[in-house]
Design a protein around this motif. Structure first.
Motif, PDB file in Angstrom:
ATOM      1  N   GLY A   4      -3.317  18.855  -0.812  1.00  0.00           N
ATOM      2  CA  GLY A   4      -4.481  18.179  -0.217  1.00  0.00           C
ATOM      3  C   GLY A   4      -4.088  16.985   0.640  1.00  0.00           C
ATOM      4  N   LEU A   5      -2.972  16.360   0.289  1.00  0.00           N
ATOM      5  CA  LEU A   5      -2.512  15.183   1.058  1.00  0.00           C
ATOM      6  C   LEU A   5      -1.541  15.578   2.176  1.00  0.00           C
ATOM      7  CD1 LEU A   5      -2.020  12.699  -1.911  1.00  0.00           C
ATOM      8  CD2 LEU A   5      -3.756  12.561  -0.110  1.00  0.00           C
ATOM      9  N   GLY A   6      -1.236  16.849   2.261  1.00  0.00           N
ATOM     10  CA  GLY A   6      -0.365  17.310   3.348  1.00  0.00           C
ATOM     11  C   GLY A   6       1.101  16.986   3.143  1.00  0.00           C
ATOM     12  N   LEU A   7       1.556  16.944   1.881  1.00  0.00           N
ATOM     13  CA  LEU A   7       2.977  16.673   1.659  1.00  0.00           C
ATOM     14  C   LEU A   7       3.831  17.882   2.043  1.00  0.00           C
ATOM     15  CD1 LEU A   7       1.921  14.197   0.034  1.00  0.00           C
ATOM     16  CD2 LEU A   7       3.875  14.552  -1.477  1.00  0.00           C
ATOM     17  N   GLU A   8       4.972  17.587   2.622  1.00  0.00           N
ATOM     18  CA  GLU A   8       5.938  18.648   2.914  1.00  0.00           C
ATOM     19  C   GLU A   8       6.688  18.973   1.619  1.00  0.00           C
ATOM     20  OE1 GLU A   8       6.334  19.984   5.948  1.00  0.00           O
ATOM     21  OE2 GLU A   8       4.993  18.613   7.012  1.00  0.00           O
ATOM     22  N   ASP A   9       7.402  20.103   1.613  1.00  0.00           N
ATOM     23  CA  ASP A   9       8.137  20.510   0.397  1.00  0.00           C
ATOM     24  C   ASP A   9       9.175  19.473  -0.015  1.00  0.00           C
ATOM     25  OD1 ASP A   9       6.691  22.784   0.288  1.00  0.00           O
ATOM     26  OD2 ASP A   9       8.263  24.090   1.121  1.00  0.00           O
ATOM     27  N   ASN A  10       9.724  18.731   0.960  1.00  0.00           N
ATOM     28  CA  ASN A  10      10.791  17.760   0.646  1.00  0.00           C
ATOM     29  C   ASN A  10      10.238  16.365   0.345  1.00  0.00           C
ATOM     30  OD1 ASN A  10       9.953  17.125   3.246  1.00  0.00           O
ATOM     31  ND2 ASN A  10      11.959  16.343   3.839  1.00  0.00           N
ATOM     32  N   GLU A  11       8.946  16.268   0.069  1.00  0.00           N
ATOM     33  CA  GLU A  11       8.358  14.948  -0.188  1.00  0.00           C
ATOM     34  C   GLU A  11       7.824  14.860  -1.617  1.00  0.00           C
ATOM     35  OE1 GLU A  11       6.849  13.455   4.143  1.00  0.00           O
ATOM     36  OE2 GLU A  11       5.494  14.809   3.079  1.00  0.00           O
ATOM     37  N   SER A  12       7.811  13.637  -2.139  1.00  0.00           N
ATOM     38  CA  SER A  12       7.206  13.431  -3.458  1.00  0.00           C
ATOM     39  C   SER A  12       6.429  12.118  -3.449  1.00  0.00           C
ATOM     40  CB  SER A  12       8.274  13.424  -4.550  1.00  0.00           C
ATOM     41  OG  SER A  12       9.213  12.412  -4.300  1.00  0.00           O
ATOM     42  N   ILE A  13       5.385  12.092  -4.268  1.00  0.00           N
ATOM     43  CA  ILE A  13       4.570  10.869  -4.365  1.00  0.00           C
ATOM     44  C   ILE A  13       5.268   9.900  -5.312  1.00  0.00           C
ATOM     45  CG2 ILE A  13       2.367   9.935  -5.204  1.00  0.00           C
ATOM     46  CD1 ILE A  13       1.071  12.579  -4.232  1.00  0.00           C
ATOM     47  N   THR A  14       5.554   8.710  -4.816  1.00  0.00           N
ATOM     48  CA  THR A  14       6.196   7.676  -5.646  1.00  0.00           C
ATOM     49  C   THR A  14       5.135   6.894  -6.412  1.00  0.00           C
ATOM     50  OG1 THR A  14       7.872   7.578  -3.942  1.00  0.00           O
ATOM     51  CG2 THR A  14       7.922   5.827  -5.555  1.00  0.00           C
ATOM     52  N   GLY A  15       3.957   6.797  -5.849  1.00  0.00           N
ATOM     53  CA  GLY A  15       2.882   6.126  -6.565  1.00  0.00           C
ATOM     54  C   GLY A  15       1.692   5.849  -5.682  1.00  0.00           C
ATOM     55  N   PHE A  16       0.587   5.556  -6.353  1.00  0.00           N
ATOM     56  CA  PHE A  16      -0.643   5.142  -5.681  1.00  0.00           C
ATOM     57  C   PHE A  16      -0.786   3.644  -5.932  1.00  0.00           C
ATOM     58  CE2 PHE A  16      -1.183   9.529  -7.010  1.00  0.00           C
ATOM     59  CZ  PHE A  16      -1.713  10.136  -5.882  1.00  0.00           C
ATOM     60  N   LEU A  17      -0.795   2.861  -4.880  1.00  0.00           N
ATOM     61  CA  LEU A  17      -1.065   1.433  -5.049  1.00  0.00           C
ATOM     62  C   LEU A  17      -2.545   1.205  -4.806  1.00  0.00           C
ATOM     63  CD1 LEU A  17       1.757  -0.619  -3.242  1.00  0.00           C
ATOM     64  CD2 LEU A  17       1.547  -0.039  -5.661  1.00  0.00           C
ATOM     65  N   TYR A  18      -3.245   0.828  -5.862  1.00  0.00           N
ATOM     66  CA  TYR A  18      -4.651   0.455  -5.736  1.00  0.00           C
ATOM     67  C   TYR A  18      -4.651  -0.997  -5.277  1.00  0.00           C
ATOM     68  CZ  TYR A  18      -6.148   4.707  -8.170  1.00  0.00           C
ATOM     69  OH  TYR A  18      -6.409   6.016  -8.520  1.00  0.00           O
ATOM     70  N   VAL A  19      -5.337  -1.271  -4.178  1.00  0.00           N
ATOM     71  CA  VAL A  19      -5.210  -2.590  -3.531  1.00  0.00           C
ATOM     72  C   VAL A  19      -6.590  -3.200  -3.278  1.00  0.00           C
ATOM     73  CG1 VAL A  19      -4.367  -3.774  -1.455  1.00  0.00           C
ATOM     74  CG2 VAL A  19      -3.090  -1.815  -2.359  1.00  0.00           C
ATOM     75  N   GLY A  20      -6.694  -4.497  -3.493  1.00  0.00           N
ATOM     76  CA  GLY A  20      -7.941  -5.200  -3.183  1.00  0.00           C
ATOM     77  C   GLY A  20      -7.830  -6.650  -3.602  1.00  0.00           C
ATOM     78  N   THR A  21      -8.995  -7.232  -3.873  1.00  0.00           N
ATOM     79  CA  THR A  21      -9.045  -8.637  -4.279  1.00  0.00           C
ATOM     80  C   THR A  21      -9.332  -8.673  -5.774  1.00  0.00           C
ATOM     81  OG1 THR A  21      -9.842  -9.225  -2.099  1.00  0.00           O
ATOM     82  CG2 THR A  21     -10.266 -10.821  -3.860  1.00  0.00           C
ATOM     83  N   PRO A  22      -8.540  -9.437  -6.532  1.00  0.00           N
ATOM     84  CA  PRO A  22      -8.749  -9.435  -7.988  1.00  0.00           C
ATOM     85  C   PRO A  22     -10.095 -10.050  -8.351  1.00  0.00           C
ATOM     86  CG  PRO A  22      -7.085 -11.070  -7.356  1.00  0.00           C
ATOM     87  CD  PRO A  22      -7.442 -10.305  -6.118  1.00  0.00           C
TER      88      PRO A  22
END
Ligand SMILES: Cc1cc2nc3c(=O)[nH]c(=O)nc-3n(C[C@H](O)[C@H](O)[C@H](O)COP(=O)(O)O)c2cc1C
Length: 186
Positions: free
Chosen positions: A146-164
């Motif tokens: 769904g994210l369009g990753l190629e076979d040689n790619e891996s997700i290192t992480g999702f950084l949830y970002v905003g104001t605390p």
């Protein structure tokens, strides 16, 4: 104490994040910091996706594909769909594995992870917060597709970002004496 040491010692991941998310100038600076990660053979083995607004709804629909109704312990589809809305912005760190004779894939992942840590510190220095998350969605084939990753790619992480919105209680830090030794020992 130097400013950089203070900011490392005082950093914290914040699970409750609200608007505003960083603007383009803050992101540009933070990604420039990410790109200073140590990088064996200068392969630049990373890329990032920035997701906000309606993109978070689309990401929720992608996460939902990771639901497994046959596994009672797996997160339910509705929970997965809502996950991206825990912050106004998500930055996905992706390691790109290149076939290099001296650089194994683990080093490319480490490099990308270092970049994500620099990114978090840079965002904190501008008053924002982030929380690094993975979970099953980071490794599920339907999410990769769904994210369009190629076979040689891996997700290192999702950084949830905003104001605390609230400050988490401080975690007592691990003591260097408990995890550092000199070798060989005296
Ligand atoms: C690779 C990686 C994946 C993580 N995945 C999750 C996760 O899915 N859910 C979670 O609650 N924390 C996760 N964490 C931990 C948090 O990001 C955070 O580091 C932890 O809550 C400790 O808080 P602190 O960073 O303020 O010390 C992950 C951390 C790393 C490095």
């Amino acid at each position: 104490m130097s400013e950089i040491i203070k900011s490392i010692l005082n950093r914290s991941s914040e699970p409750k994040l609200a608007e505003p998310a960083p603007d383009a100038a803050v992101l540009e600076e933070a990604f420039a910091c990410a790109a200073r990660a140590p990088d064996h053979a200068l392969l630049r083995p990373w890329r990032y996706l920035v997701i906000e607004g309606e993109g978070l709804d689309a990401l929720g629909r992608v996460f939902e594909r990771a639901a497994d109704s046959s596994d009672p312990l797996a997160p339910k589809a509705e929970k997965l769909r809502k996950m991206p809305h825990r912050a106004p912005m998500i930055i996905i760190g992706i390691a790109r594995h290149q076939d290099h004779p001296k650089v194994p894939a683990i080093e490319e992942t480490l490099s990308t992870g270092c970049g994500m840590a620099f990114l978090m510190l840079a965002l904190e220095a501008r008053g924002f917060s982030a929380m690094w998350r993975t979970g099953p969605v980071a490794y599920h084939p339907a999410v990769r597709e769904g994210l369009g990753l190629e076979d040689n790619e891996s997700i290192t992480g999702f950084l949830y970002v905003g104001t605390p919105t609230v400050n988490k209680p401080t975690i007592s830090p691990a003591e260097p004496k408990d995890f550092v030794a000199h070798w060989p020992s005296a």
